[in-house]
Design a protein around this motif. Sequence first.
Motif, PDB file in Angstrom:
ATOM      1  N   LEU A 131      24.356  27.793  40.575  1.00  0.00           N
ATOM      2  CA  LEU A 131      25.379  27.952  40.629  1.00  0.00           C
ATOM      3  C   LEU A 131      25.821  28.704  40.694  1.00  0.00           C
ATOM      4  CD1 LEU A 131      27.913  26.682  39.332  1.00  0.00           C
ATOM      5  CD2 LEU A 131      26.945  27.458  37.188  1.00  0.00           C
ATOM      6  N   GLN A 132      26.884  28.832  41.951  1.00  0.00           N
ATOM      7  CA  GLN A 132      27.588  29.511  42.286  1.00  0.00           C
ATOM      8  C   GLN A 132      29.025  29.259  42.686  1.00  0.00           C
ATOM      9  OE1 GLN A 132      28.098  30.270  46.978  1.00  0.00           O
ATOM     10  NE2 GLN A 132      25.638  30.530  47.191  1.00  0.00           N
ATOM     11  N   ILE A 133      30.085  30.536  42.276  1.00  0.00           N
ATOM     12  CA  ILE A 133      31.572  29.801  42.557  1.00  0.00           C
ATOM     13  C   ILE A 133      32.287  31.194  43.309  1.00  0.00           C
ATOM     14  CG2 ILE A 133      32.629  30.060  40.518  1.00  0.00           C
ATOM     15  CD1 ILE A 133      31.768  29.946  38.410  1.00  0.00           C
ATOM     16  N   THR A 134      32.594  30.910  44.022  1.00  0.00           N
ATOM     17  CA  THR A 134      33.271  31.511  45.281  1.00  0.00           C
ATOM     18  C   THR A 134      34.759  32.054  45.177  1.00  0.00           C
ATOM     19  OG1 THR A 134      33.173  29.162  46.586  1.00  0.00           O
ATOM     20  CG2 THR A 134      31.965  31.062  47.501  1.00  0.00           C
ATOM     21  N   GLY A 135      35.188  33.115  44.935  1.00  0.00           N
ATOM     22  CA  GLY A 135      36.976  33.228  44.744  1.00  0.00           C
ATOM     23  C   GLY A 135      37.112  35.282  45.014  1.00  0.00           C
ATOM     24  N   TYR A 136      37.457  35.210  44.244  1.00  0.00           N
ATOM     25  CA  TYR A 136      37.830  37.224  44.649  1.00  0.00           C
ATOM     26  C   TYR A 136      38.184  37.419  43.038  1.00  0.00           C
ATOM     27  CZ  TYR A 136      39.641  34.756  49.062  1.00  0.00           C
ATOM     28  OH  TYR A 136      39.753  34.668  50.606  1.00  0.00           O
ATOM     29  N   CYS A 137      37.593  38.988  43.581  1.00  0.00           N
ATOM     30  CA  CYS A 137      37.024  39.652  42.463  1.00  0.00           C
ATOM     31  C   CYS A 137      38.072  40.084  42.152  1.00  0.00           C
ATOM     32  CB  CYS A 137      35.481  41.001  42.947  1.00  0.00           C
ATOM     33  SG  CYS A 137      36.488  41.626  43.547  1.00  0.00           S
ATOM     34  N   ARG A 138      37.914  40.937  41.396  1.00  0.00           N
ATOM     35  CA  ARG A 138      39.333  41.647  40.329  1.00  0.00           C
ATOM     36  C   ARG A 138      39.902  42.598  41.338  1.00  0.00           C
ATOM     37  NH1 ARG A 138      37.662  45.326  35.517  1.00  0.00           N
ATOM     38  NH2 ARG A 138      35.804  44.908  37.151  1.00  0.00           N
ATOM     39  N   LYS A 139      39.114  43.608  42.507  1.00  0.00           N
ATOM     40  CA  LYS A 139      39.618  44.286  43.559  1.00  0.00           C
ATOM     41  C   LYS A 139      40.066  43.618  44.477  1.00  0.00           C
ATOM     42  CE  LYS A 139      36.526  47.610  42.233  1.00  0.00           C
ATOM     43  NZ  LYS A 139      35.407  47.986  42.811  1.00  0.00           N
ATOM     44  N   CYS A 140      39.811  42.850  45.095  1.00  0.00           N
ATOM     45  CA  CYS A 140      40.712  41.548  46.159  1.00  0.00           C
ATOM     46  C   CYS A 140      41.583  40.681  45.688  1.00  0.00           C
ATOM     47  CB  CYS A 140      39.274  40.636  46.707  1.00  0.00           C
ATOM     48  SG  CYS A 140      38.018  41.993  47.354  1.00  0.00           S
ATOM     49  N   ARG A 141      41.756  39.606  44.612  1.00  0.00           N
ATOM     50  CA  ARG A 141      42.727  38.947  44.433  1.00  0.00           C
ATOM     51  C   ARG A 141      44.153  39.462  44.976  1.00  0.00           C
ATOM     52  NH1 ARG A 141      42.043  36.437  38.917  1.00  0.00           N
ATOM     53  NH2 ARG A 141      43.152  38.591  37.301  1.00  0.00           N
TER      54      ARG A 141
END
Lengths: 141, 141
Positions: A131-141
Amino acid sequence: MRIEEDKLRDYLKSKGLKFTPERQLILKEVFSIHRHFEVDDLFIRMRRRDNRISRSTLYRTLRLLVECGLLREVLFEERHSHYEHILGHEHHDHLLCLGCGQVIEFSNSSIEKLQSKVCGEYKFQPQGHRLQITGYCRKCR
Amino acid sequence: MRIEEDKLRDYLKSKGLKFTPERQLILKEVFSIHRHFEVDDLFIRMRRRDNRISRSTLYRTLRLLVECGLLREVLFEERHSHYEHILGHEHHDHLLCLGCGQVIEFSNSSIEKLQSKVCGEYKFQPQGHRLQITGYCRKCR
DNA sequence: ATCCAATTGCAACTAAAACTCAATAGCAAC
DNA sequence: GTTGCTATTGAGTTTTAGTTGCAATTGGAT
């Protein structure tokens, strides 16, 4: 000595394979990395230490380490393999930041339970999952 | 005419790109396949219809179709890409049989909800996910 | 100590995908 | 409709990731 070496030795013996110096060196290097790595990372690290192992041997040995349950192959967005330790790490999945490439591990037993339930509905016998969730971490969003 | 063609046309126009006959043919062929496919499947199908599109153009166009949200790349156990339609298909995940290679689609909103919860805990902004359960189907186990 | 099957490194190979570039063709402006 | 600029195409070349064949070497059971 180390649990991982015993595990590899046992596996090799059970298959009639040999515990070679190359395999020992690779094992040692693999377990000195405490995060995800790819084949080339390993190759370069070994070269730095003047352990001149060929790429063929690396590929062949990594396959063995996966087979004997010491490593797991993880697929990120790239087209080549990444590996991580299994030994001493409970099962987990990944959040993958598309901004900085950071990988966050998480585990959630409720999700695992629901997966089992889904498998039951389809009379499917699970062997593993990713299971892999892609997206943006706290710093990058 | 077709929704997918409009979507591609809009995307191309927004990027200053062109709607070529090749892109139209590829789009048509892609949406005449109603299961997962790989680049070579598509190549062969088009050859059979005497649509002599080069592999380069296929690769380039598939990337466009993913970018504009018509297709999704799915990773199976093989090292090359597989694709599936997004348009008109609700989001789903896969059970992948290691025996016969069969791919079973499923969707489970409780799992999705838990995933959102996990993302919340890590202040991670999800953009997409892949969940793939490998194992053996009813027939193969 | 012997011997044989497994292992190694190298080079050659393969598959998937990306890149290069000259020729071609959309399409916006006139 | 013609023009001109830029995107696109196909063919071939290159890259990337990994595999395979083989001769020389070596682990380890006997």
